[in-house]
Design an enzyme around this catalytic site. Structure first.
Site, PDB file in Angstrom:
ATOM      1  N   LYS A 272       0.874  -1.169   0.000  1.00  0.00           N
ATOM      2  CA  LYS A 272       0.000   0.000   0.000  1.00  0.00           C
ATOM      3  C   LYS A 272       0.919   1.229   0.000  1.00  0.00           C
ATOM      4  O   LYS A 272       1.373   1.684   1.034  1.00  0.00           O
ATOM      5  CB  LYS A 272      -0.902   0.004   1.241  1.00  0.00           C
TER       6      LYS A 272
ATOM      7  N   GLU B  90      -0.539   7.499  -1.596  1.00  0.00           N
ATOM      8  CA  GLU B  90      -1.398   7.926  -2.696  1.00  0.00           C
ATOM      9  C   GLU B  90      -0.893   9.219  -3.339  1.00  0.00           C
ATOM     10  O   GLU B  90      -1.401   9.645  -4.378  1.00  0.00           O
ATOM     11  CB  GLU B  90      -2.842   8.108  -2.217  1.00  0.00           C
ATOM     12  N   ARG B  91       0.129   9.861  -2.745  1.00  0.00           N
ATOM     13  CA  ARG B  91       0.658  11.101  -3.311  1.00  0.00           C
ATOM     14  C   ARG B  91       1.566  10.849  -4.516  1.00  0.00           C
ATOM     15  O   ARG B  91       1.644  11.682  -5.411  1.00  0.00           O
ATOM     16  CB  ARG B  91       1.427  11.886  -2.248  1.00  0.00           C
TER      17      ARG B  91
ATOM     18  N   SER C 289       4.639   8.718  10.079  1.00  0.00           N
ATOM     19  CA  SER C 289       4.776   9.565  11.261  1.00  0.00           C
ATOM     20  C   SER C 289       4.675   8.721  12.529  1.00  0.00           C
ATOM     21  O   SER C 289       4.110   7.627  12.528  1.00  0.00           O
ATOM     22  CB  SER C 289       3.688  10.642  11.274  1.00  0.00           C
TER      23      SER C 289
ATOM     24  N   CYS D  30      13.315  11.202   6.641  1.00  0.00           N
ATOM     25  CA  CYS D  30      13.351  10.891   8.071  1.00  0.00           C
ATOM     26  C   CYS D  30      14.787  10.850   8.582  1.00  0.00           C
ATOM     27  O   CYS D  30      15.017  10.853   9.785  1.00  0.00           O
ATOM     28  CB  CYS D  30      12.645   9.567   8.364  1.00  0.00           C
TER      29      CYS D  30
ATOM     30  N   GLU E 101       8.734  17.191  14.469  1.00  0.00           N
ATOM     31  CA  GLU E 101       9.356  17.015  13.156  1.00  0.00           C
ATOM     32  C   GLU E 101       8.710  17.972  12.156  1.00  0.00           C
ATOM     33  O   GLU E 101       7.498  17.933  11.935  1.00  0.00           O
ATOM     34  CB  GLU E 101       9.181  15.572  12.684  1.00  0.00           C
TER      35      GLU E 101
END
Length: 499
Positions: A173, A176-177, A226, A281, A383
């Site tokens: 998965k 979606e961006r 996140s 990250c 962050e």
């Protein structure tokens, strides 16, 4: 408008839920495609295909599985330019950085090519009277990965490379961006000889993630995102009996000792803080100079270096970084910059308001620099995930060591110094999972493992490397004896020992 589809059972499948998400070109701010958001029924179809395909794939010997990984590696190299441009068109990072994204994933595929050796178990002859013991690593079955937008090639390959090489079937998965590169990776795996159904790509939002976490046939979930969502994923997956590794956010520090090579340190900070517009990250958004003299020397060299950075479109070969991924993320970063001002930090360089000529609607931000940031500020504690560098001044080595050690995140940290003893002590004592010594982005090579501490990682096993093999397999231990015949041995009602 282009419509991206799911990849189920070895073919593209149109979305049936009626729900879609828009895919933008960050360079122009325009919608370039739409991607379907899967329903539970579409996930079920992918899992059914995966379960059926896994039986044969899991029974395929490791050497033949490795040959598929070797061919996939060859295809990745052959399609590198195509994949890099496709990645940049949806993510926004410059093409050279996209090549790096793909290359780091490819290196995990290279590691997975060694799966015949990596799956070898252990054997003890004569563990007891006439007794031999051996162990073997076996595939889990159907497993899944949920990946973020910032590395749409590398992180999927971190997950599905080891998982599939171990004999599992995989449900991916992706974000979606920027979903197009994960789709191409699945197509190339099929071209490499992977049986249809072993790798499926299902697009979606939080609804499909929750369905994955609850699906009774999915045995393990690997997640990167996140920290709040990672913690939720870990808890929900564990509650449904899944094996889960969930990597979260970060606030990586770069500690600069007075003896550091300042020119090299600043050069390293430019790429680590501002590369990929800070959307990593393992970015280095906090620099901690030790002593006021060190801080002033560092600041004096940072200013011209930042002024020399070039922000441009993804295809600009001279650009150091491109736009951020979306308008919403740009607004979020700008909100953090304003919060820093409101909290009393000194805004030395303000990247807001930048407009690239000819691409005024693109999601661009110029580099931002704060000084005199303190540990109590929200902008330090959270962050930002953008092209924002913060200077947090420390008076002593111990104060600098305490900053990353006490932070809620513990992903990566770097120390810049010529002092080997100080570096060794820092690496030994700091409470962070990945440490660099004069290495600004200490991402481990593919045959080690990636993972942070504290709220940067939930679960006992890290990504890729030997931990990846361990995560996507389970150990079966067999204790065997072959009686020679001639009567029943003495009965025993006590726990067996090898004494």
């Amino acid at each position: 408008m282009r419509t991206i589809e799911h990849f189920i059972g070895g073919r593209s499948v149109a979305g049936a839920s009626g729900r879609f998400s828009e895919v933008f070109d960050p360079n122009t701010g325009q919608v370039q495609a739409r991607v379907p958001l899967a329903s539970a029924a579409e996930l079920d179809a992918a899992v059914d295909n995966a379960a059926a395909a896994q039986k044969g794939w899991g029974a395929t010997n490791p050497q033949r599985r490795a040959r598929v990984m070797f061919e996939f590696k060859r295809l990745l190299e052959a399609h590198m330019d195509e994949l890099a441009h496709l990645l940049s068109s949806e993510h926004g990072k410059v093409v050279a950085d996209s090549r790096g994204d793909i290359q780091r994933g490819l290196e995990v595929i290279e590691f997975a090519c060694g799966i015949p050796h990596l799956l070898k178990g252990e054997y003890t002859q004569g563990a007891g009277p006439g007794i031999d013991v051996f162990s073997a690593r076996q595939a889990l079955g159907v497993v899944a990965g949920v990946t973020p937008f910032n590395f749409p090639a590398m992180i999927p390959m971190w997950m599905f490379g080891p998982a599939i090489a171990c004999g599992n079937a995989f449900i991916l998965k992706p974000s979606e961006r920027d979903p197009s590169v994960p789709m191409r990776l699945a197509e190339l795996m099929l071209e490499a000889g992977l049986p249809a159904g072993v790798l499926n790509v299902v697009h979606g939002d939080k609804d499909v993630v929750e369905a994955i976490l609850k699906h009774p046939m999915i045995k393990a979930i690997s997640f990167v995102g996140s920290s709040d969502i990672a913690q939720s994923v870990f808890a929900m997956g564990a509650a449904h009996g899944k094996r889960v590794q969930a990597m979260g956010g970060a606030k990586n520090h770069g500690v600069v000792l007075p003896d550091a090579d300042m020119d090299q340190t600043v050069a390293d900070l430019m790429g680590a803080a501002y590369g990929s517009a800070g959307e990593r990250c393992m970015a280095l958004p906090v620099v901690v100079p030790v002593g006021e003299d060190t801080a002033e020397r560092l600041r004096a060299k940072l200013l011209p270096a930042i002024a020399g950075l070039r922000v441009g479109v993804s295809t600009d070969a001279d650009a150091h970084y491109g736009p951020v991924v979306s308008a919403a993320h740009k607004a979020r970063i700008e909100g953090y910059i304003q919060t820093g001002v409101d909290e009393g930090a000194e805004l030395v360089v303000d990247g807001r308001g930048f407009r690239l000529q000819g691409h005024e609607e693109g999601f661009f931000l110029a580099p931002t620099l704060f000084d005199h940031v303190t540990p109590t500020m929200r902008t330090y504690q959270e962050e930002i995930f953008g092209p924002v560098l913060q200077i947090v001044r420390a008076a002593t080595f111990e104060e600098a060591l305490a900053l990353p050690s006490r932070h809620q995140y513990g992903n990566g940290v770097t120390i810049f110094t010529r002092d080997g003893d100080a570096a060794r002590e820092f690496a030994d004592r700091v409470e962070v999972g990945m440490v660099g010594i004069n290495v600004p982005i200490p991402v481990p090579v593919a045959y080690h493992s990636f993972g942070g501490w504290k709220r940067s990682g939930f679960g006992d096993l890290n990504q890729y490397g030997l931990d990846g093999v361990r995560f996507f397999t389970r150990t079966k231990t067999v204790t065997q004896r072959w009686p020679r015949g001639g009567g029943v041995t003495d009965q025993s009602f006590v726990i067996p020992t090898m004494a």
